[in-house]
Design a protein around this motif. Structure first.
Motif, PDB file in Angstrom:
ATOM      1  N   PRO A   1       0.821  -1.228   0.000  1.00  0.00           N
ATOM      2  CA  PRO A   1       0.000   0.000   0.000  1.00  0.00           C
ATOM      3  C   PRO A   1       0.844   1.262   0.000  1.00  0.00           C
ATOM      4  CG  PRO A   1      -0.198  -1.171   2.098  1.00  0.00           C
ATOM      5  CD  PRO A   1       0.500  -2.087   1.148  1.00  0.00           C
ATOM      6  N   ALA A   2       2.021   1.222   0.658  1.00  0.00           N
ATOM      7  CA  ALA A   2       2.891   2.404   0.649  1.00  0.00           C
ATOM      8  C   ALA A   2       3.344   2.725  -0.767  1.00  0.00           C
ATOM      9  CB  ALA A   2       4.090   2.177   1.559  1.00  0.00           C
ATOM     10  N   TYR A   3       3.612   1.696  -1.554  1.00  0.00           N
ATOM     11  CA  TYR A   3       4.021   1.875  -2.938  1.00  0.00           C
ATOM     12  C   TYR A   3       2.921   2.580  -3.735  1.00  0.00           C
ATOM     13  CZ  TYR A   3       5.659   0.576  -7.647  1.00  0.00           C
ATOM     14  OH  TYR A   3       6.086   0.606  -8.950  1.00  0.00           O
ATOM     15  N   CYS A   4       1.662   2.356  -3.363  1.00  0.00           N
ATOM     16  CA  CYS A   4       0.530   2.799  -4.175  1.00  0.00           C
ATOM     17  C   CYS A   4      -0.043   4.155  -3.772  1.00  0.00           C
ATOM     18  CB  CYS A   4      -0.577   1.753  -4.126  1.00  0.00           C
ATOM     19  SG  CYS A   4      -0.079   0.146  -4.824  1.00  0.00           S
ATOM     20  N   ILE A   5       0.314   4.688  -2.607  1.00  0.00           N
ATOM     21  CA  ILE A   5      -0.226   5.991  -2.234  1.00  0.00           C
ATOM     22  C   ILE A   5       0.391   7.064  -3.121  1.00  0.00           C
ATOM     23  CG2 ILE A   5      -0.672   5.318   0.152  1.00  0.00           C
ATOM     24  CD1 ILE A   5       1.816   6.861   0.969  1.00  0.00           C
ATOM     25  N   ASN A   6      -0.323   8.154  -3.276  1.00  0.00           N
ATOM     26  CA  ASN A   6       0.154   9.237  -4.127  1.00  0.00           C
ATOM     27  C   ASN A   6       1.460   9.812  -3.598  1.00  0.00           C
ATOM     28  OD1 ASN A   6      -2.025   9.002  -5.852  1.00  0.00           O
ATOM     29  ND2 ASN A   6      -3.251  10.528  -4.749  1.00  0.00           N
ATOM     30  N   ASP A   7       2.310  10.256  -4.503  1.00  0.00           N
ATOM     31  CA  ASP A   7       3.632  10.744  -4.116  1.00  0.00           C
ATOM     32  C   ASP A   7       3.577  12.019  -3.295  1.00  0.00           C
ATOM     33  OD1 ASP A   7       5.084   8.690  -5.234  1.00  0.00           O
ATOM     34  OD2 ASP A   7       5.291   9.672  -7.182  1.00  0.00           O
ATOM     35  N   ASP A   8       2.469  12.769  -3.372  1.00  0.00           N
ATOM     36  CA  ASP A   8       2.378  14.004  -2.601  1.00  0.00           C
ATOM     37  C   ASP A   8       1.803  13.781  -1.208  1.00  0.00           C
ATOM     38  OD1 ASP A   8      -0.187  13.381  -3.297  1.00  0.00           O
ATOM     39  OD2 ASP A   8      -0.717  15.372  -4.043  1.00  0.00           O
ATOM     40  N   LYS A   9       1.559  12.515  -0.842  1.00  0.00           N
ATOM     41  CA  LYS A   9       0.976  12.216   0.466  1.00  0.00           C
ATOM     42  C   LYS A   9       2.051  11.757   1.437  1.00  0.00           C
ATOM     43  CE  LYS A   9      -3.034  10.131   0.789  1.00  0.00           C
ATOM     44  NZ  LYS A   9      -4.092   9.082   0.798  1.00  0.00           N
ATOM     45  N   PHE A  10       2.051  12.355   2.609  1.00  0.00           N
ATOM     46  CA  PHE A  10       2.978  11.962   3.673  1.00  0.00           C
ATOM     47  C   PHE A  10       2.545  10.618   4.261  1.00  0.00           C
ATOM     48  CE2 PHE A  10       3.825  11.643   8.196  1.00  0.00           C
ATOM     49  CZ  PHE A  10       5.178  11.890   8.262  1.00  0.00           C
ATOM     50  N   ASP A  11       3.494   9.744   4.528  1.00  0.00           N
ATOM     51  CA  ASP A  11       3.167   8.462   5.168  1.00  0.00           C
ATOM     52  C   ASP A  11       4.301   8.072   6.095  1.00  0.00           C
ATOM     53  OD1 ASP A  11       1.273   6.038   5.138  1.00  0.00           O
ATOM     54  OD2 ASP A  11       3.241   5.139   4.879  1.00  0.00           O
ATOM     55  N   ASP A  12       3.950   7.644   7.316  1.00  0.00           N
ATOM     56  CA  ASP A  12       4.990   7.332   8.287  1.00  0.00           C
ATOM     57  C   ASP A  12       5.799   6.102   7.909  1.00  0.00           C
ATOM     58  OD1 ASP A  12       2.927   5.599   8.721  1.00  0.00           O
ATOM     59  OD2 ASP A  12       2.728   5.983  10.862  1.00  0.00           O
ATOM     60  N   PHE A  13       5.309   5.261   6.990  1.00  0.00           N
ATOM     61  CA  PHE A  13       6.108   4.132   6.512  1.00  0.00           C
ATOM     62  C   PHE A  13       7.424   4.632   5.940  1.00  0.00           C
ATOM     63  CE2 PHE A  13       7.499   1.526   2.919  1.00  0.00           C
ATOM     64  CZ  PHE A  13       7.629   0.283   3.502  1.00  0.00           C
ATOM     65  N   TYR A  14       7.367   5.690   5.153  1.00  0.00           N
ATOM     66  CA  TYR A  14       8.588   6.245   4.567  1.00  0.00           C
ATOM     67  C   TYR A  14       9.400   7.018   5.603  1.00  0.00           C
ATOM     68  CZ  TYR A  14       6.760   5.021  -0.038  1.00  0.00           C
ATOM     69  OH  TYR A  14       6.299   4.334  -1.131  1.00  0.00           O
ATOM     70  N   ARG A  15       8.716   7.774   6.451  1.00  0.00           N
ATOM     71  CA  ARG A  15       9.442   8.576   7.438  1.00  0.00           C
ATOM     72  C   ARG A  15      10.257   7.689   8.373  1.00  0.00           C
ATOM     73  NH1 ARG A  15       8.081  10.034  12.456  1.00  0.00           N
ATOM     74  NH2 ARG A  15       5.918   9.405  12.196  1.00  0.00           N
ATOM     75  N   HIS A  16       9.706   6.548   8.780  1.00  0.00           N
ATOM     76  CA  HIS A  16      10.422   5.650   9.684  1.00  0.00           C
ATOM     77  C   HIS A  16      11.684   5.071   9.041  1.00  0.00           C
ATOM     78  CE1 HIS A  16       6.508   4.874  12.143  1.00  0.00           C
ATOM     79  NE2 HIS A  16       7.130   5.978  12.492  1.00  0.00           N
TER      80      HIS A  16
END
Length: 546
Positions: free
Chosen positions: A48-63
């Motif tokens: 799902p992290a791969y599929c969210i829009n690139d302009d959306k913040f997600d803690d998966f990437y932040r971590h």
């Protein structure tokens, strides 16, 4: 090759299901099912992290320290290579790939993001089944509050429960499933109810296993311990207090370590069922979903009655500042003191402890803090800390400050200044100090709030709601906008104004010091917005000449 994608929803035993898949991955493999591993060992959250829009913040990437678009694109390219390599390595006996992540429910919210999911999976699988369980919305939201706090959330329970509305994609299952149906088709959706009465053998794991392959029921290992993520009301109150003392978005790495140590203690001591709204509130929220839930029933459960049972469970008793809570408070404060050495200066330490105590007092509003006969042994240092916190609270919450002073006096009756402050605060409470009007103005150097990135704006709005709840508003809306400023010079010439306030809040306070203290707690300051405070005094009118 086929794929079965388990999308949650959240708070429907997903952790247990994922542990079942992971512990029994060899057993499933022997039957022709492969639990994907390149997307995460148990929770396949990378998909799902791969599929969210690139302009959306997600803690998966932040971590993972992925903060820029370039870093995200690099990660996604690497993930896709690993995903393809894993699929290519599967033996011929594997006919179905199993994928599980509740973040398909919580993160994939737009048609564009759903299109991304379909575009990612459809090249590899000719048949894709979507499997999900649905839980009644009010209990889902209440259960999710513990997860919110464990993720660093700073909303009170009452504020958090305002999310539970049909307009919220997360809770409107009819809207959410319509998005999945749009891409994958109605026949691909297998929807089940998260209710023991509907589970095979009354067991969630048996029910899930049967939906994968009925022949595996009774043959998989279910003897593992699944972590209970829920916190008791006391644990939630302490988690909220610690989060407010060390905000996840602004605290340093060292301060974050203090927060994590406190959280570990809270999690160990406070596992269990959390808060619930009042029965009246539960029924109001339940009724709000009747229409969308009926549409859901007609589509997926036409032979069933109402999907969810009416609320009947009353909320737990309100928290009280009893011995257990005070013992926990002191344990948390001792962690802050021990781990804060060399990290927090005296002012920061005092402020952090004050925030923890103030938040806890807010969560236990209405409890009686001077109950006699306490068995907890507290030190003089604890009493001094309570006194300092009480003095800070005295500017905005006299009843809470009085409670803390009484606790300090009980610990050390000879502590200097406690008796005097108690008399002063009690007198102010009894007499009702007249309050004056003050204006808090906000100066934006950048674009208006409406043009901010959605995740950043939502984080600010959430914190502003919490902050506003601590203020006594003088009038109208909590925040008034100032638009299209125009300045006229002497003589009537119109000029462009300099730096001007974009919005303001009118409050009542007992003193300018109290108004300034409120402004210093304003969340705007953490987002690069300057704040000013003004005392509003009516100009004296001169009496006309006789």
């Amino acid at each position: 090759m086929r794929a079965i994608v388990h999308i949650g929803t959240e708070k429907t035993g997903t952790t247990s299901i994922q542990k079942l898949l992971y512990v029994n991955r060899r057993k499933f493999r022997g039957a022709g099912y492969h639990f994907i591993q390149s997307a995460g060992k148990q929770n396949n959250r990378a998909l799902p992290a791969y599929c969210i829009n690139d302009d959306k913040f997600d803690d998966f990437y932040r971590h993972q320290g992925i903060l820029t678009l370039e870093q995200r694109q690099e990660y996604k390219a690497g993930f896709l290579r690993e995903f393809e390599a894993e699929l290519a390595s599967l033996p011929r006996g594997v006919h179905t790939v199993l994928i599980s992540s509740e973040h398909f429910h919580s993160r994939i919210r737009t048609e564009e993001e759903m299109d991304n999911v379909h575009a990612l999976l459809s090249p590899y699988f000719e048949d894709i089944r979507i499997l999900c369980y649905l839980r009644e919305q009010v209990t889902t939201c209440a259960s999710y509050y513990s997860t919110h706090l464990k993720s660093g959330g700073m909303e009170s329970f009452d504020v958090f429960m305002q999310r539970c509305a049909p307009g919220n994609y997360y809770f409107n299952y009819h809207t959410m499933l319509a998005n999945w149906e749009r891409c994958f088709g109605r026949d691909a959706l297998e929807v089940a109810l998260f209710d023991k009465q509907h589970f095979l053998n009354g067991d969630l794991l048996d029910d899930f296993t049967a939906r994968i392959d009925p022949s595996l029921v009774g043959k998989v290992n279910k003897n593992f311990q699944s972590e209970n993520e829920s916190l008791t009301p006391a644990g939630q109150a302490f988690a909220l207090a610690v989060n407010r003392a060390f905000p996840i978005r602004t605290a340093s790495v060292e301060e974050g370590a203090i927060r994590d140590k406190c959280r570990k203690l809270i999690n160990q001591r406070s596992r269990g069922k959390g808060q619930l709204p009042s029965l009246e509130s539960q029924h109001e929220l339940f009724d709000a979903f009747r229409e969308s839930n009926e549409l859901l029933r007609e589509k997926f459960f036409p032979d069933e009655g109402p999907l969810f049972r009416e609320p009947s469970k009353p909320p737990p008793a309100p928290l009280e500042l009893d011995d257990t809570l005070i013992e926990m408070l002191m344990a948390v404060l001792k962690i802050v003191k021990k781990e804060g050495r060399g990290v927090l200066d005296a002012r920061q330490y005092s402020e952090a402890c004050g925030r923890i105590i103030a938040s806890l007092i807010e969560s236990t509003a209405g409890s009686d803090a001077d109950t006699p006969g306490r068995s907890i042994t507290l030190s003089e240092a604890d009493a001094r800390l309570l006194r300092r916190a009480a003095v800070k609270l005295g500017h905005r919450d006299l009843p809470a400050a009085i409670k803390l002073l009484r606790m300090a006096h009980e610990i050390d009756p000879s502590l200097s200044g406690v008796g005097v402050k108690l008399e002063e605060f009690q007198r102010r409470l009894d007499e009702g100090v007249e309050k004056s009007r003050y204006m808090i103005a906000y100066f934006f150097d950048g674009p208006d709030l409406e043009s901010w990135e959605e995740e950043r704006r939502d984080a600010l709005v959430s914190r502003l709601q919490e902050w506003v709840h601590t203020l006594e508003l003088a009038e109208g809306s909590p925040m008034q906008a100032l638009r299209e400023p125009c300045r006229f010079e002497p003589g009537g010439a119109q000029t462009s104004p300099g730096t001007t306030a974009r919005s303001y809040t009118m409050i009542l306070a007992a003193s300018l010091e109290e108004a300034r203290e409120a402004a210093q707690r304003c969340p705007f300051l953490d987002f690069g917005v300057a704040v000013e405070v003004y005392s509003l005094n009516a100009l004296a009118r001169q009496a006309p000449a006789q």
